[in-house]
Design an enzyme around this catalytic site. Structure first.
Site, PDB file in Angstrom:
ATOM      1  N   GLU B  56       0.811  -1.217   0.000  1.00 13.97           N
ATOM      2  CA  GLU B  56       0.000   0.000   0.000  1.00 13.97           C
ATOM      3  C   GLU B  56       0.846   1.269   0.000  1.00 13.97           C
ATOM      4  O   GLU B  56       0.468   2.280  -0.593  1.00 13.97           O
ATOM      5  CB  GLU B  56      -0.942   0.001   1.217  1.00 13.97           C
ATOM      6  CG  GLU B  56      -2.003  -1.100   1.189  1.00 13.97           C
ATOM      7  CD  GLU B  56      -1.465  -2.455   1.643  1.00 13.97           C
ATOM      8  OE1 GLU B  56      -0.344  -2.516   2.184  1.00 13.97           O
ATOM      9  OE2 GLU B  56      -2.170  -3.464   1.439  1.00 13.97           O
ATOM     10  N   PHE B  81      -6.435  -0.981   5.655  1.00 17.12           N
ATOM     11  CA  PHE B  81      -5.064  -0.898   5.137  1.00 17.12           C
ATOM     12  C   PHE B  81      -4.758   0.489   4.586  1.00 17.12           C
ATOM     13  O   PHE B  81      -3.588   0.828   4.391  1.00 17.12           O
ATOM     14  CB  PHE B  81      -4.839  -1.946   4.041  1.00 17.12           C
ATOM     15  CG  PHE B  81      -5.171  -3.338   4.471  1.00 17.12           C
ATOM     16  CD1 PHE B  81      -4.822  -3.777   5.744  1.00 17.12           C
ATOM     17  CD2 PHE B  81      -5.822  -4.215   3.636  1.00 17.12           C
ATOM     18  CE1 PHE B  81      -5.134  -5.063   6.161  1.00 17.12           C
ATOM     19  CE2 PHE B  81      -6.134  -5.503   4.040  1.00 17.12           C
ATOM     20  CZ  PHE B  81      -5.789  -5.922   5.300  1.00 17.12           C
TER      21      PHE B  81
END
Lengths: 278, 313
Positions: B56, B81
């Site tokens: 990410e 996330f």
């Protein structure tokens, strides 16, 4: 004009690097803040990039076809700003405002400064935007190249390796990473704090074309970057062996000078040493 | 039963629709495209879709880089996330005002059986504290579409909060969404139910329950947490004199916090906050979680009743 009107010689680029160190010293002295050690290790690398390698036009910082540059090790901001001023992105007098209120020159690079292509300063983040720019060049059908300068300490950050994986997966041969391999981080020698060796093997394992050179030898840097330009199908990394604090005897190879401003006596001695060098 | 649409389906379909109109729109996904339905865009525009793997932080940086070339990147990952790359959002998106649209899927409690690791009840609070960031929590699939159109039309960083499972549709195609504008869904004079995101259909349902008891509740839907529609919130407080906030989010720092900040400065009004108390949730079927953590329509109605009893009697 995109190209330098006249191409500087190797000796002239070295003179630029020497001048960048002197300007950086003055900035850090004046502001009593900043990171001299990791700035001095970058002098030749930045001089080579901005005075030979990059296709840029300081009168048009937003020129869409310009080569992109990301200083991932954002704490080397003083010498980065000195370089941008030397190249004409803003007047050298602006360097006197470094770290002052309302200055265009922030403690770490900010995209609002003319010539700065990406904000940075929280370590490990610069390679990822470089990938975005390199992918964007491909999508737009543009020829420009993207250069990202990383510190050797900052590659302890996991994001660098996420990015390293992605750059080779996307086969970004328009992306060049340069590691300022000065072997020292804020707290200590890297080998003691958290070893990053074997560095060439790590980058190779991630699918990069790896080249090493002496990061203080202008001719060697230029030669290496020219060679990397020929690589096709994968990203390239130049591991530049450097000396942290290069040019000032008491700063060289001394972790204490990561982020320390000199006192008056130190400043005067450093100035003398940087004036006589070469 | 009203019609139900999953926000993620609306998200995937809207990406495709926008992709046809906006050639600069690109999508980056951190290995969840089949779940977030970004896969629909990947199928329609493979050359503008970037699978970044489970990474990410790198995804946000790549999006920031793409945005500097005039692309409009949407990043696709789960809300839980989307907090893993907060520093990347701060440095390379929010501070330089780069045109990156961060989407947080599976937010709130409606990813029930995943457990506390995956249930995101702090994202609004965190994103709201970032200068330059627009923060949007749509109420239904229709509003997801309208909000995404608005996000693309405005240059700048934005966060979009989405839920996983099908939820009631309360808006029709004629609904006009505007960033920063709250919508009064129902007028009333006894109490104002101020809600956001997927909690809004429950606030509407709660107003119906209260109506049956002769309590007239105003419902103000606040899809944009930032910039906040201060005037609409103050007006609702003036009209009713009592406010209940409702959100499928922590009561700390999200809509409840934002409304409290506004009213304490502009029109001090007794408030009750419905939302997840200061706890992490757990694994369970969605309905069980909504019940245990106190965010059903019944809980909203009960909070309004208690609030009225405390301050009006």
């Amino acid at each position: 004009m995109a190209e330098m009107e006249e191409m500087l010689t190797v000796a002239e680029i070295q003179e630029v690097a020497d001048r960048l160190r002197r300007r950086t010293l003055d900035m850090v002295w004046r502001a009593q803040a900043g990171h001299p050690g990791g700035s001095f290790s970058l002098a030749e690398i930045l001089a080579c990039l901005y005075f030979r390698v990059l296709r840029i036009d300081p009168s048009r910082p937003d020129w869409p076809d310009r080569d992109r540059f990301v200083l991932s090790k954002g704490h080397a901001a003083p010498i980065y700003y000195a370089t941008l001023a030397e190249r004409g992105y803003f007047p050298p007098e602006a360097l006197d405002t470094y770290d002052e209120l309302n200055s265009i020159l922030q403690g770490h690079p900010d995209m609002h400064t003319p010539g700065v292509d990406m904000s940075s300063g929280s370590l490990g983040q610069g390679l990822s935007p470089g990938i975005g720019m390199a992918l964007g060049a491909r999508l737009r059908g543009k020829e420009f190249r993207v250069y990202v300068v990383l510190g050797d300490g900052e590659i302890q950050e996991g994001q660098v390796w996420e990015a390293a994986m992605a750059a080779s997966a996307y086969r970004l041969d328009n992306l060049v990473a340069i590691v300022d391999w000065n072997k020292i981080q804020l707290s200590d020698f890297i080998e003691k704090a958290m070893p990053v060796d074997p560095l060439p093997d790590k980058w190779r394992a991630f699918g990069w074309h790896v080249r090493e050179c002496d990061g203080h030898d202008v001719a060697a840097i230029l030669h290496a970057l020219e060679e990397l330009r020929q690589v096709r199908g994968r990203p390239t990394v130049l591991l530049a062996h450097t000396v942290k604090g290069k040019g000032v005897s008491f700063m060289e190879n001394n972790p204490a000078w990561h982020a320390k401003a000199p006192n008056e006596q130190e400043y005067l001695q450093a100035r003398t040493e940087l004036a006589v060098r070469r | 039963m009203p019609e139900q649409i999953a926000m993620r389906e609306a998200f995937g379909q809207t990406l495709v629709a926008l992709g046809k109109r906006v050639p600069d729109l690109v999508v980056l996904d951190a290995d969840v495209a089949p779940s977030t339905r970004a896969v629909l865009f990947a199928q329609a525009f493979p050359e503008r879709f970037f699978q970044v793997g489970i990474a990410e932080q790198n995804m946000i940086g790549m999006a920031a880089g793409l945005s500097t070339l005039g692309f409009i990147p949407f990043t696709s990952t789960f809300a839980c996330f989307a907090k893993r790359d907060l520093d990347q959002i701060r440095i390379t998106v929010a501070q330089p005002k780069n045109n990156v649209k961060v989407t947080g899927h599976y937010s709130g409690l409606l990813a029930g059986k995943t457990g506390k690791t995956h249930l995101s009840i702090q994202d609004l609070a965190i994103m709201r504290t970032m200068p330059n960031m627009t923060v949007i929590a749509p109420a239904d699939g229709v509003e997801v579409e309208k909000a995404m159109e608005a996000m693309v039309a405005v240059h700048g960083p934005a966060y979009l909060r989405l839920a996983r499972d099908p939820s009631p549709v309360i808006f029709d195609a004629s609904y006009r969404f505007e960033i920063g504008r709250a919508v009064t869904l129902r007028d009333g004079s006894d109490v104002a139910l101020i809600s956001t995101g997927i909690q809004t259909p429950r606030a509407v349902e709660a107003a119906g329950l209260l109506q049956a008891e002769g309590i007239n509740a105003l419902v103000l839907h606040v899809p944009t947490l930032k910039p906040l529609d201060v005037d609409a919130i103050v007006a609702a407080a003036e009209r009713t004199g009592l406010v209940v906030t409702a959100e499928e989010h922590s009561i700390l720092g999200g809509l409840g916090g934002a409304v409290a900040e506004v009213l304490s400065e502009h029109r001090p009004t007794p408030m009750a906050r419905v939302g997840v108390r200061d706890v992490y949730a757990e694994s369970a079927p969605n309905d069980a979680l909504l019940e245990k953590y106190g965010v059903t329509a019944r809980h909203v109605a009960q909070a309004a009743r208690s609030h009225l009893a405390k301050w009006r009697r």
